[in-house]
Enzyme design. Structure first.
Site, PDB file in Angstrom:
ATOM      1  N   THR A   1       3.123   4.494   1.191  1.00  0.00           N
ATOM      2  CA  THR A   1       4.260   4.696   2.090  1.00  0.00           C
ATOM      3  C   THR A   1       3.825   5.319   3.403  1.00  0.00           C
ATOM      4  O   THR A   1       4.262   4.886   4.482  1.00  0.00           O
ATOM      5  CB  THR A   1       5.316   5.578   1.397  1.00  0.00           C
ATOM      6  OG1 THR A   1       5.772   4.905   0.212  1.00  0.00           O
ATOM      7  CG2 THR A   1       6.504   5.850   2.310  1.00  0.00           C
TER       8      THR A   1
ATOM      9  N   CYS B   1       2.681  -0.085  -8.779  1.00  0.00           N
ATOM     10  CA  CYS B   1       3.774   0.475  -7.981  1.00  0.00           C
ATOM     11  C   CYS B   1       5.021   0.638  -8.836  1.00  0.00           C
ATOM     12  O   CYS B   1       5.868   1.476  -8.556  1.00  0.00           O
ATOM     13  CB  CYS B   1       4.091  -0.438  -6.794  1.00  0.00           C
ATOM     14  SG  CYS B   1       2.678  -0.778  -5.739  1.00  0.00           S
TER      15      CYS B   1
ATOM     16  N   GLU C   1       5.668  -3.550   0.961  1.00  0.00           N
ATOM     17  CA  GLU C   1       6.003  -3.004  -0.352  1.00  0.00           C
ATOM     18  C   GLU C   1       5.104  -1.810  -0.541  1.00  0.00           C
ATOM     19  O   GLU C   1       3.874  -1.926  -0.474  1.00  0.00           O
ATOM     20  CB  GLU C   1       5.781  -4.054  -1.448  1.00  0.00           C
ATOM     21  CG  GLU C   1       6.406  -3.687  -2.790  1.00  0.00           C
ATOM     22  CD  GLU C   1       5.438  -2.984  -3.707  1.00  0.00           C
ATOM     23  OE1 GLU C   1       5.636  -1.769  -3.950  1.00  0.00           O
ATOM     24  OE2 GLU C   1       4.484  -3.618  -4.169  1.00  0.00           O
TER      25      GLU C   1
ATOM     26  N   GLU D   1       4.476  10.771  -5.860  1.00  0.00           N
ATOM     27  CA  GLU D   1       3.770   9.634  -6.446  1.00  0.00           C
ATOM     28  C   GLU D   1       2.348  10.049  -6.834  1.00  0.00           C
ATOM     29  O   GLU D   1       1.616  10.623  -6.034  1.00  0.00           O
ATOM     30  CB  GLU D   1       3.711   8.473  -5.457  1.00  0.00           C
ATOM     31  CG  GLU D   1       3.104   7.224  -6.063  1.00  0.00           C
ATOM     32  CD  GLU D   1       3.035   6.058  -5.098  1.00  0.00           C
ATOM     33  OE1 GLU D   1       3.217   4.914  -5.539  1.00  0.00           O
ATOM     34  OE2 GLU D   1       2.793   6.287  -3.895  1.00  0.00           O
TER      35      GLU D   1
ATOM     36  N   GLY E   1       0.837  -1.192   0.000  1.00  0.00           N
ATOM     37  CA  GLY E   1       0.000   0.000   0.000  1.00  0.00           C
ATOM     38  C   GLY E   1       0.871   1.241   0.000  1.00  0.00           C
ATOM     39  O   GLY E   1       2.022   1.220  -0.440  1.00  0.00           O
TER      40      GLY E   1
END
Length: 542
Positions: A267, A327, A293, A425, A265
């Site tokens: 950060t 991702c 991750e 992101e 999911g």
């Protein structure tokens, strides 16, 4: 009682079906899609042997047609979470004591079911509720998940077979015990295979699991639970409880038996969970394993020697497959000035040729983004770029959520290597390009390394081996998965173990033995056949 040393069938990667026009698999999948799309389902909580329906329900709608309802799912409250933990712990003794070959057999059977009768179901569910096109669903929900099951079975045999040396009169042995407690799996919307593996990998090693799927992935999560049940997974080993994050965390992270977190999911969420675990560390029976991750700000960098058409194709596929909601998706690119004209022409041509719409039409390369929240966030980034002096929208830039959450694949050009969309992101179909002076190769590599907090994937395109070597060295810590002359997406289980570091996670490499190691606690056993009878050593003689 096991009476042998067993080798599992040698794993090989599942062949990706083509779904070409007129093929039987295409006809079967699209028929299944329409049947499921026009049906209504209510998804319960799966706790032990019970399927529980609550008073708190949420509708499920396809992102590409958000006014259409395909069903609803039930949300768990704190009492259900407590029940799920009790169920998991009650199942733990029998499950962890089950010989490893029987655990492996369950997941190998799941792989066979997935390759056969469940293939169209899980692909169709992923297409409907996660808005993936035919090919993206196939490589994810079917092939990658089959690979996870088969390769993990092979890895566990390798792990158990590696034993320490023994000297004369001594037999040394190594056991790999399940963690003492339960594992909490928090899974994302974007990869059905990752969701199943985050539960299955710890379970394969003898652990029991509490699973919180993303609200936007519950539809395919139900198919995963059906698959596990038909494969023979005992009740209580994996308990699926969709719920509010804060509510489930309030119970799980305060429980003494919490033994591990398996997470994919954002950060920020992962950092907050780690802080919560740290604050409760004295409550736990053991130090929890934390495997995560998280985000990425993945790059493509082209050297002046690169093939322009290959770079353009790497950008078109790497940035825009599954609407950039990977991702690993390329989100920033660095193009040398000598190649820019040719690459620019090709990527504009590519993007303008993309068809966008519902996954039920296999010719649509682009589908909807996952939710209105994601849509609004991505649109805000595009609007920001439109209004800044040091950036311009090269192609795309439009969006519409009247029927579905559709955003045109968008390429932004910036003269500022630290522009907002170069380091934050976005998780959508937006790529930002910085054109650098072809003479500034080394300086550009250093910029790439220092621009982002993330370090998940990256790609270099070049025909100059010295340049490739230099990029590999300078960008050593900038990506956990590094690609040479290829797009930075599409890691294959058994071939490219996946994971990154820095702000991208703990780099425990899903799809390898490294991940399985995190879900066991080794015990060394030393047996002496001729024990000492006197404490005195020879050196003590006078």
């Amino acid at each position: 009682m096991s009476k042998g040393v067993f080798n599992v069938p040698i794993a090989s990667n599942e062949a990706v079906k083509s779904y070409v026009k007129g093929s039987s698999e295409r006809e079967e999948l699209l028929t299944t899609y329409m049947e499921m799309y026009n049906s209504s389902v209510e998804i319960p909580l799966y706790i032990g042997e019970k399927e529980i329906y609550t008073n708190n329900k949420k509708d499920i709608s396809p992102p590409h047609d958000h006014k259409h309802k395909i069903g609803k799912f039930n949300l768990a409250d704190k009492s259900h979470i407590e029940m799920a933990i009790e169920s998991a712990l009650a199942a733990k003794e029998n499950w962890s004591n089950l010989p490893w070959n029987h655990r492996v057999a369950i997941f190998l059977k799941a792989a066979e079911l997935l390759a056969g009768p469940y293939r169209s179901k899980i692909n169709a569910a992923t297409m409907i509720a996660q808005s993936k096109n035919v090919y993206q669903a196939e490589i994810d929900a079917a092939c990658e998940l089959i690979d996870f099951f088969k390769f993990n079975a092979q890895y566990v045999t390798r792990l158990y077979s590696e034993q320490p040396e023994s000297s004369e009169g001594i037999w040394n042995r190594l056991e790999h015990r399940p963690l003492e407690g339960f594992v909490f799996a928090i899974t994302p919307f974007n990869f059905t295979s990752i969701c199943a593996n985050l539960c299955a990998a710890p379970a394969l090693m003898g652990n029991v699991v509490i699973w919180k799927p993303a609200a936007t992935q519950v539809y395919s999560a139900k198919i995963i639970m059906d698959l596990f049940k038909e494969a023979g997974l005992p009740d209580g080993v994996i308990n699926m409880v969709p719920s509010n994050g804060a509510e489930i965390g309030e119970v799980v992270f305060k429980h003494r038996a919490f033994a591990g977190l398996h997470f994919t999911g954002s950060t920020n969420v992962f950092r907050n969970l780690w802080q919560t675990i740290g604050k409760n560390i004295s409550n736990y029976r053991s130090y929890p394993r934390i495997v995560g991750e998280t985000g990425g700000k993945d790059f493509i960098v082209a050297h002046k020697s690169a093939n322009p058409k290959q770079v353009a194709t790497g950008i078109s596929r790497g940035a825009f497959e599954y609407q950039g909601q990977k991702c690993s998706a390329a989100s920033r690119a660095y193009i040398p000035s000598n190649l820019w004209k040719e690459i620019k022409e090709q990527i504009v041509k590519d993007v303008n040729s993309f068809k966008m719409g519902s996954p039920e039409n296999p010719s649509n390369f682009i589908n909807a983004v996952i939710s209105e929240k994601a849509f609004d966030s991505i649109a805000n980034y595009i609007d920001f770029a439109k209004n800044e002096k040091d950036a311009e929208v090269l192609v795309g830039g439009n969006y519409d959520k009247s029927k579905g959450y559709f955003i045109e694949p968008t390429i932004i050009i910036t003269t500022n290597p630290n522009f907002k969309t170069m380091h934050e992101e976005i998780f959508g179909p937006v790529l930002t390009i910085y054109v650098y002076d072809e003479k500034n190769w080394l300086e550009t590599l250093k910029i790439i390394d220092e621009t982002s907090d993330y370090a998940l994937t990256g790609a270099v395109f070049s025909t100059d081996r010295y340049a490739i070597d230099e990029a590999t060295k300078v960008l050593e810590n900038a990506a956990g998965n590094f690609y040479i002359n290829d797009k930075p997406t599409g890691a294959v289980v058994g071939q490219q173990p996946f994971g990154g570091s820095r702000g991208s996670g703990t780099n425990d490499k899903a799809g390898s033995v490294l991940n399985l190691l995190r879900w066991v606690s080794p015990r060394t056993i030393k047996e002496t056949f001729n024990p000492a009878n006197d404490y005195r050593y020879p050196f003590l003689e006078e």
